[in-house]
Design an enzyme around this catalytic site. Structure first.
Site, mmCIF file in Angstrom:
data_model
loop_
_atom_site.group_PDB
_atom_site.id
_atom_site.type_symbol
_atom_site.label_atom_id
_atom_site.label_comp_id
_atom_site.label_asym_id
_atom_site.label_seq_id
_atom_site.Cartn_x
_atom_site.Cartn_y
_atom_site.Cartn_z
ATOM 1 N N TYR A 21 0.842 -1.195 0.000
ATOM 2 C CA TYR A 21 0.000 0.000 0.000
ATOM 3 C C TYR A 21 0.878 1.245 0.000
ATOM 4 C CZ TYR A 21 -3.691 -3.292 1.165
ATOM 5 O OH TYR A 21 -4.568 -4.345 1.128
ATOM 6 N N ASN B 60 -12.505 -1.610 -4.955
ATOM 7 C CA ASN B 60 -12.326 -1.979 -6.353
ATOM 8 C C ASN B 60 -13.538 -2.795 -6.830
ATOM 9 O OD1 ASN B 60 -11.438 -2.948 -8.847
ATOM 10 N ND2 ASN B 60 -10.061 -4.443 -7.942
ATOM 11 N N CYS C 228 -6.467 -6.178 -7.395
ATOM 12 C CA CYS C 228 -6.274 -5.689 -6.029
ATOM 13 C C CYS C 228 -5.679 -6.766 -5.127
ATOM 14 C CB CYS C 228 -7.583 -5.151 -5.465
ATOM 15 S SG CYS C 228 -8.970 -6.282 -5.576
ATOM 16 N N HIS C 229 -5.743 -8.030 -5.552
ATOM 17 C CA HIS C 229 -5.140 -9.105 -4.751
ATOM 18 C C HIS C 229 -3.618 -9.021 -4.741
ATOM 19 C CE1 HIS C 229 -5.408 -10.677 -8.895
ATOM 20 N NE2 HIS C 229 -4.311 -11.356 -8.612
ATOM 21 N N GLU D 55 -0.717 -17.176 -9.382
ATOM 22 C CA GLU D 55 0.068 -16.319 -10.267
ATOM 23 C C GLU D 55 1.567 -16.570 -10.122
ATOM 24 O OE1 GLU D 55 -0.939 -12.186 -10.078
ATOM 25 O OE2 GLU D 55 -2.954 -12.523 -10.848
#
Length: 160
Positions: A96, A119, A127-128, A154
């Site tokens: 952040y 979001n 946003c993850h 990912e």
């Protein structure tokens, strides 16, 4: 005029919402800040073919960056945060604080977190990929278990 459909995913059903033909929402079950069902409009399957194709390719590990045209509605600050989220590379994370620095306001990490939580198009606007200052998981509208699963997915797929 809003329309929606529900598609299956490895992370549970996803509700896709479009307004005036543009994707404006992707919501998971039990998601924080999920609008009421009655605001999603009529059910329409064919409008979402491109979004479904890209989501299928993403979940197959074949798509690293979504190219859908989106309708992101929020405050100017929220939209600036969401634009930065889309720049975080697949398989990577940012804090952040890093996002606040990129936006030119190093003291805005809490505001970045609030915008991140609002979001409306999860997964596609990733946003993850945002973590706490120490690299640990912090809040995620879809739940921390889903966030960890998406990050693990990912990370593994980015190796290929």
């Amino acid at each position: 005029m809003k329309q929606h459909t529900v598609v299956d995913s490895p992370y549970g059903p996803l509700t896709l919402v479009a307004e005036d033909g543009l994707l404006c929402g992707l919501y998971m079950t039990d998601q924080r800040h999920r609008p009421p069902e009655e605001t999603f409009g009529t059910r329409e399957e064919s409008l979402f073919a491109e979004a479904e194709e890209q989501l299928d390719a993403y979940f197959a590990g074949e798509l690293k960056e979504f190219t859908l045209e989106l309708s992101l509605r929020g405050t100017p600050f929220q939209r600036s945060v969401w634009a930065e989220l889309r720049k975080i590379p697949y398989g990577e994370t940012r804090t952040y604080g890093e996002l606040a620095d990129i936006l030119g306001n190093s003291g805005a990490s809490r505001a970045v977190g609030l915008a991140n939580g609002k979001n409306p198009i999860g997964i596609i606007v990733p946003c993850h990929r945002v973590v706490g200052a120490n690299g640990g998981l912090t809040g995620y509208g879809g739940g921390l278990a889903r966030k960890q699963s998406l990050l693990d997915f990912e990370s593994a797929a980015a190796l290929f």
